[in-house]
Scaffold this motif. Structure first.
Motif, PDB file in Angstrom:
ATOM      1  N   GLU A 169      69.189  16.753  29.794  1.00 44.27           N
ATOM      2  CA  GLU A 169      69.314  16.049  31.075  1.00 44.27           C
ATOM      3  C   GLU A 169      68.514  16.711  32.190  1.00 44.27           C
ATOM      4  N   ASP A 170      68.286  18.043  32.090  1.00 39.08           N
ATOM      5  CA  ASP A 170      67.564  18.739  33.153  1.00 39.08           C
ATOM      6  C   ASP A 170      66.143  19.124  32.761  1.00 39.08           C
ATOM      7  N   SER A 171      65.638  18.601  31.623  1.00 35.75           N
ATOM      8  CA  SER A 171      64.304  19.000  31.164  1.00 35.75           C
ATOM      9  C   SER A 171      63.203  18.533  32.103  1.00 35.75           C
ATOM     10  N   GLU A 172      63.493  17.479  32.904  1.00 35.91           N
ATOM     11  CA  GLU A 172      62.470  16.997  33.823  1.00 35.91           C
ATOM     12  C   GLU A 172      62.196  17.980  34.966  1.00 35.91           C
ATOM     13  N   LEU A 173      63.081  18.951  35.134  1.00 28.34           N
ATOM     14  CA  LEU A 173      62.876  19.953  36.179  1.00 28.34           C
ATOM     15  C   LEU A 173      61.793  20.967  35.785  1.00 28.34           C
ATOM     16  N   LEU A 174      61.401  20.965  34.510  1.00 29.68           N
ATOM     17  CA  LEU A 174      60.440  21.965  34.026  1.00 29.68           C
ATOM     18  C   LEU A 174      59.034  21.378  33.978  1.00 29.68           C
ATOM     19  N   ASP A 175      58.062  22.126  34.486  1.00 27.05           N
ATOM     20  CA  ASP A 175      56.676  21.688  34.349  1.00 27.05           C
ATOM     21  C   ASP A 175      56.130  22.171  33.013  1.00 27.05           C
ATOM     22  N   ASP A 176      54.943  21.701  32.653  1.00 28.25           N
ATOM     23  CA  ASP A 176      54.380  22.023  31.339  1.00 28.25           C
ATOM     24  C   ASP A 176      54.187  23.520  31.148  1.00 28.25           C
ATOM     25  N   GLU A 177      53.760  24.192  32.227  1.00 32.67           N
ATOM     26  CA  GLU A 177      53.503  25.629  32.137  1.00 32.67           C
ATOM     27  C   GLU A 177      54.786  26.392  31.828  1.00 32.67           C
ATOM     28  N   LEU A 178      55.883  25.946  32.483  1.00 29.55           N
ATOM     29  CA  LEU A 178      57.172  26.634  32.279  1.00 29.55           C
ATOM     30  C   LEU A 178      57.712  26.367  30.878  1.00 29.55           C
ATOM     31  N   LYS A 179      57.479  25.140  30.380  1.00 32.00           N
ATOM     32  CA  LYS A 179      57.956  24.819  29.037  1.00 32.00           C
ATOM     33  C   LYS A 179      57.298  25.704  27.979  1.00 32.00           C
ATOM     34  N   GLU A 180      56.032  26.076  28.215  1.00 35.88           N
ATOM     35  CA  GLU A 180      55.319  26.896  27.243  1.00 35.88           C
ATOM     36  C   GLU A 180      55.948  28.288  27.104  1.00 35.88           C
ATOM     37  N   ASN A 224      69.238  35.599  43.622  1.00 35.89           N
ATOM     38  CA  ASN A 224      69.499  35.301  42.207  1.00 35.89           C
ATOM     39  C   ASN A 224      70.834  34.601  41.971  1.00 35.89           C
ATOM     40  N   VAL A 225      71.484  34.211  43.033  1.00 37.62           N
ATOM     41  CA  VAL A 225      72.706  33.413  42.925  1.00 37.62           C
ATOM     42  C   VAL A 225      72.405  32.058  43.549  1.00 37.62           C
ATOM     43  N   CYS A 226      72.218  31.040  42.726  1.00 46.28           N
ATOM     44  CA  CYS A 226      71.729  29.736  43.171  1.00 46.28           C
ATOM     45  C   CYS A 226      72.817  28.683  43.099  1.00 46.28           C
ATOM     46  N   ARG A 227      72.853  27.819  44.111  1.00 44.23           N
ATOM     47  CA  ARG A 227      73.868  26.756  44.137  1.00 44.23           C
ATOM     48  C   ARG A 227      73.480  25.582  43.214  1.00 44.23           C
ATOM     49  N   GLY A 228      72.182  25.386  42.952  1.00 43.69           N
ATOM     50  CA  GLY A 228      71.750  24.275  42.101  1.00 43.69           C
ATOM     51  C   GLY A 228      70.859  24.765  40.977  1.00 43.69           C
ATOM     52  N   PHE A 229      70.785  23.985  39.872  1.00 42.51           N
ATOM     53  CA  PHE A 229      69.968  24.381  38.732  1.00 42.51           C
ATOM     54  C   PHE A 229      68.479  24.322  39.076  1.00 42.51           C
ATOM     55  N   GLU A 230      68.102  23.365  39.927  1.00 42.30           N
ATOM     56  CA  GLU A 230      66.709  23.263  40.360  1.00 42.30           C
ATOM     57  C   GLU A 230      66.292  24.533  41.107  1.00 42.30           C
ATOM     58  N   ASP A 231      67.232  25.060  41.921  1.00 41.54           N
ATOM     59  CA  ASP A 231      66.963  26.317  42.627  1.00 41.54           C
ATOM     60  C   ASP A 231      66.793  27.461  41.627  1.00 41.54           C
ATOM     61  N   ALA A 232      67.607  27.439  40.564  1.00 42.89           N
ATOM     62  CA  ALA A 232      67.522  28.498  39.559  1.00 42.89           C
ATOM     63  C   ALA A 232      66.179  28.448  38.825  1.00 42.89           C
ATOM     64  N   ILE A 233      65.711  27.234  38.512  1.00 46.22           N
ATOM     65  CA  ILE A 233      64.410  27.083  37.846  1.00 46.22           C
ATOM     66  C   ILE A 233      63.285  27.561  38.761  1.00 46.22           C
ATOM     67  N   THR A 234      63.366  27.204  40.042  1.00 48.78           N
ATOM     68  CA  THR A 234      62.364  27.655  41.019  1.00 48.78           C
ATOM     69  C   THR A 234      62.329  29.178  41.086  1.00 48.78           C
ATOM     70  N   ARG A 235      63.534  29.782  41.086  1.00 48.17           N
ATOM     71  CA  ARG A 235      63.625  31.241  41.117  1.00 48.17           C
ATOM     72  C   ARG A 235      63.031  31.851  39.841  1.00 48.17           C
ATOM     73  N   ALA A 236      63.262  31.199  38.693  1.00 52.34           N
ATOM     74  CA  ALA A 236      62.718  31.683  37.423  1.00 52.34           C
ATOM     75  C   ALA A 236      61.192  31.644  37.444  1.00 52.34           C
ATOM     76  N   LYS A 237      60.615  30.580  38.026  1.00 53.06           N
ATOM     77  CA  LYS A 237      59.143  30.475  38.143  1.00 53.06           C
ATOM     78  C   LYS A 237      58.586  31.652  38.944  1.00 53.06           C
ATOM     79  N   GLN A 238      59.280  31.952  40.062  1.00 48.16           N
ATOM     80  CA  GLN A 238      58.840  33.060  40.909  1.00 48.16           C
ATOM     81  C   GLN A 238      58.868  34.381  40.143  1.00 48.16           C
TER      82      GLN A 238
END
Length: 551
Positions: free
Chosen positions: A428-439, A534-548
């Motif tokens: 359900e949340d796979s659309e939050l990931l870009d191709d680079e992150l999926k790799e 590193n404590v995120c209220r939303g999963f999108e925020d967590a993915i953004t933090r992971a990218k960083q």
């Protein structure tokens, strides 16, 4: 269920009228007739004199109605704690009972002031049925001697020894008391099918007392066993308290307070449903406490709101505490004026009444139904039942509550799941990931989710699941979106996980932390320890933090 500390009498008197007063008087008179034999029988079976049962019904019944949080509650001695009372009297005498009653009253007041009235709903139903059925068996066992007219002296208190003694002494059973007891029991069973307005216990007492008196039958009566029965009302007196006595009697006092609060509040809930009212649970506990203190000062026994008498009050038109006050005044009149007649009541008749009480409180149909419940509930039911019958009510309730708690924790632990998420699949949340992150996802980011309450029962399960991870990762995201509560042990588990992540150069990110768990981890300093970013209220925020972090 209201928690206000205001007697119900003050509320109902605003709209009180003559018609309701007449109904309350009639109901109070009828309930007094029901309470009379019960109060006497319970006193005798508890090891004290019959008038002490009347003192209890008069004093405690008056205060429970005057100050209570229910419109229709009728107070007095109860079969529920007869076993505890008998044990206290046998070990510490009447003065020990008075001290225990006063201590139980003080504990009940503290229960009410601490607003524990709503805690009744947290007692598992198998425990209630288990010890109630156990008490019923114990009461039935205690009546065999008088029902069969056995002249065998003191009966052992332990269940197995008692029945061995009964079988060994059965040749001392006498026919006349057995016939009188059987007649009384038959009346108690058949009369309600003929007339539900007049109590069957009254008919049984009148018929059997008349037969024994007129025919001069050789059957033991209250008067023959208690020659010095008093017909005067006692003056209050304070028993001799010592710290040593308080230490010894505090345990039975807590048991009585617990049983009293449970029976009275259950009775109040039942009566609410019958009259469409709403009782004040904490005020009820305070009133029960004051009533027990007063009962102890006047030489009485522990008291509580009694379900059977309360239901009888409602069915006969009682709708305000005035009915309970009339019930207490009627019993006072009987004590002062009609005590010579009370002395004529056969003990076999009182035994029959208590045998009927034990049958009614046994809840055998519900007991049978619960045997088909989940195994954990059956274990709690049978444990509580057998411990009540064979050992001690305090032990039964304690073990029952502990066992229920452990089984509840086991269920909650089973409900809480910890599992890894594969966001490469159709998630359900796979659309939050870009191709680079999926790799880099499978190598550098791991996502785990906790589902359910995160508490000490589930903490080990969580750590075991996380430690089974294979291979290092740069970021570990723990999703907490389905975690409604978190406790100190779970926070400690997260702390340990953070330390493990640091050693393996992995960054721990907490995702979708709800408000209540967030406040907990913030107060204990975990947010600061992990890092606010590193404590995120939303999963999108967590993915953004992971990218960083990966960048």
């Amino acid at each position: 269920m209201s928690t206000r500390l205001k007697p119900k009498l003050l509320s109902v008197m605003k709209t009180y009228n003559k018609e309701q007063f007449i109904k309350d008087v009639i109901a109070g008179l009828i309930v007094a007739i029901i309470a009379l034999p019960l109060s006497i029988a319970l006193a005798i079976s508890s090891g004290v004199s019959p008038e002490q049962g009347l003192y209890t019904a008069i004093i405690a019944g008056f205060f429970i109605s005057l100050l209570g949080g229910s419109r229709v509650q009728i107070g007095g001695p109860s079969a529920t704690f007869m076993v505890v009372v008998y044990g206290v009297v046998a070990t510490h005498g009447t003065e020990g009972l008075l001290i225990t009653t006063i201590l139980a009253g003080i504990i009940l007041i503290l229960f009410g002031l601490c607003k524990l009235g709503s805690m009744i709903k947290y007692i598992p139903y198998p425990i209630t049925v288990g010890f109630t059925s156990g008490i019923a068996v114990t009461i039935f066992s205690s009546q065999i001697k008088d029902f069969f007219g056995m002249n065998i002296g003191t009966v052992p208190t332990e269940f197995i020894e008692k029945w061995i003694y009964y079988f060994e002494s059965f040749d001392k059973a006498r026919l006349l008391p057995f016939i009188i007891g059987s007649l009384a029991l038959a009346i108690l069973i058949i009369w309600p099918k003929i007339n539900k307005k007049i109590p069957g216990s009254l008919i049984a007492i009148v018929v059997t007392t008349f037969l024994v008196s007129v025919l001069k039958l050789d059957v033991q009566t209250i008067g023959s066993q208690y020659a010095n029965l008093s017909s005067s009302f006692p003056m209050p007196s304070i028993p001799h308290f010592t710290w040593a006595k308080i230490q010894v009697l505090l345990a039975p006092a807590f048991t009585i307070a617990f049983l009293c609060s449970m029976e009275s509040l259950l009775s109040a809930v039942v009566s609410d449903g019958m009259i469409g009212s709403k009782h004040r649970s904490n005020m009820e506990l305070v009133a029960e406490g004051i009533a027990n203190i007063a009962s102890g000062l006047f030489g009485g026994m522990p008291a509580t709101g009694a379900i059977a008498r309360t239901v009888a009050n409602i069915k006969n038109g009682g709708r305000t505490p005035i009915a309970g006050i009339i019930h207490a005044l009627t019993l006072l009149f009987i004590l002062l004026v009609l005590m010579p007649l009370v002395k004529l009541i056969p003990l076999a008749t009182l035994a029959a009444i208590l045998i009927m009480v034990s049958y009614n409180m046994s809840e055998w149909r519900m007991f049978k139904k619960l045997l088909h419940a989940p195994k954990s509930d059956v274990a709690v039911l049978l444990t509580t039942f057998f411990l009540t019958v064979l050992f001690d009510l305090t032990l039964a309730i304690s073990v029952g509550m502990v066992l229920s708690s452990f089984l509840f924790l086991k269920r909650m632990t089973d409900v809480t799941d910890v599992y890894g998420l594969d966001l490469m699949d159709d998630h359900e949340d796979s659309e939050l990931l870009d191709d680079e992150l999926k790799e880099v996802l499978s190598d550098e980011i791991l996502v785990y989710e906790i589902n359910g309450p995160f508490f000490f029962g589930a903490a080990d399960k969580f750590l075991d699941s996380i430690q089974s991870l294979q291979g290092p990762s740069k970021v570990l995201i723990i999703r907490l979106r389905n975690v409604p509560v978190i406790d100190a042990t779970a926070v400690h588990a997260l702390d340990l996980l953070y330390d493990n992540c640091e050693r393996s150069n992995t960054v721990l990110v907490l995702s979708e932390v709800a408000d209540r768990p967030y406040q907990v981890i913030k107060r204990v300093g975990l947010v600061k320890h992990i890092g606010r970013a590193n404590v995120c209220r939303g999963f999108e925020d967590a993915i953004t933090r992971a990218k960083q972090l990966i960048a």
